[in-house]
Design a protein around this motif. Structure first.
Motif: not given
Length: 148
Positions: A81, A85, A94, A147
């Motif tokens: 993340r 991302n 997500q 993502f």
């Protein structure tokens, strides 16, 4: 006419030299490298816990695989993340997409571990083979779906 020395105009149009340091910096920033580093750390957590649970503690493979897998998942999602991302999408979106992918990966992991360990393949060898395969489809799905 401005005072120019020979070669000044040529030097102005040449891009700065690309040295080894800048090449390494570009490589380290590449999404695939970040993905592989995060995946490597997650694998160490996953396989390490699997080995501790099954080899040192003598627990059943399914239990060791479950503990290792889900702990590795937490490490993997958190770090991916951060590094994968691009648009800071909703955590809920997500997490939902990641959950679908995880359910699939988890079932594949349990099925292949059950099959290969019944053939006498060492559990960490089997786990390594599973991770090698899933790494390919996970990278693509992380970039284009989870993502994205």
């Amino acid at each position: 006419m401005p005072d120019e020395r020979p070669g000044d105009s040529a030097r102005a149009s040449v891009p700065p030299a690309v040295g080894p340091r800048s090449a390494v910096q570009r490589l380290v920033r590449h999404p695939l490298v970040k993905y592989l580093v995060v995946g490597g750390l997650s694998f160490l957590v996953d396989a390490g816990l699997l080995w501790v649970c099954t080899s040192l503690l003598g627990w059943a493979v399914w239990l060791g695989a479950t503990i290792g897998f889900w702990t590795g998942v937490l490490v993997n999602f958190t770090l991916n993340r951060i590094v994968m991302n691009r648009d800071k999408s909703s955590l809920l979106t997500q997490t939902s997409r990641y959950g679908v992918l995880l359910a699939f990966n988890y079932l594949v992991t349990l099925g292949i571990l059950h099959l290969t360990t019944s053939w006498g393949v060492p559990v960490v060898v089997a786990k390594t083979a599973i991770v090698a395969g899933s790494t390919c489809w996970n990278y693509v799905l992380y970039r284009v779906w989870v993502f994205a």
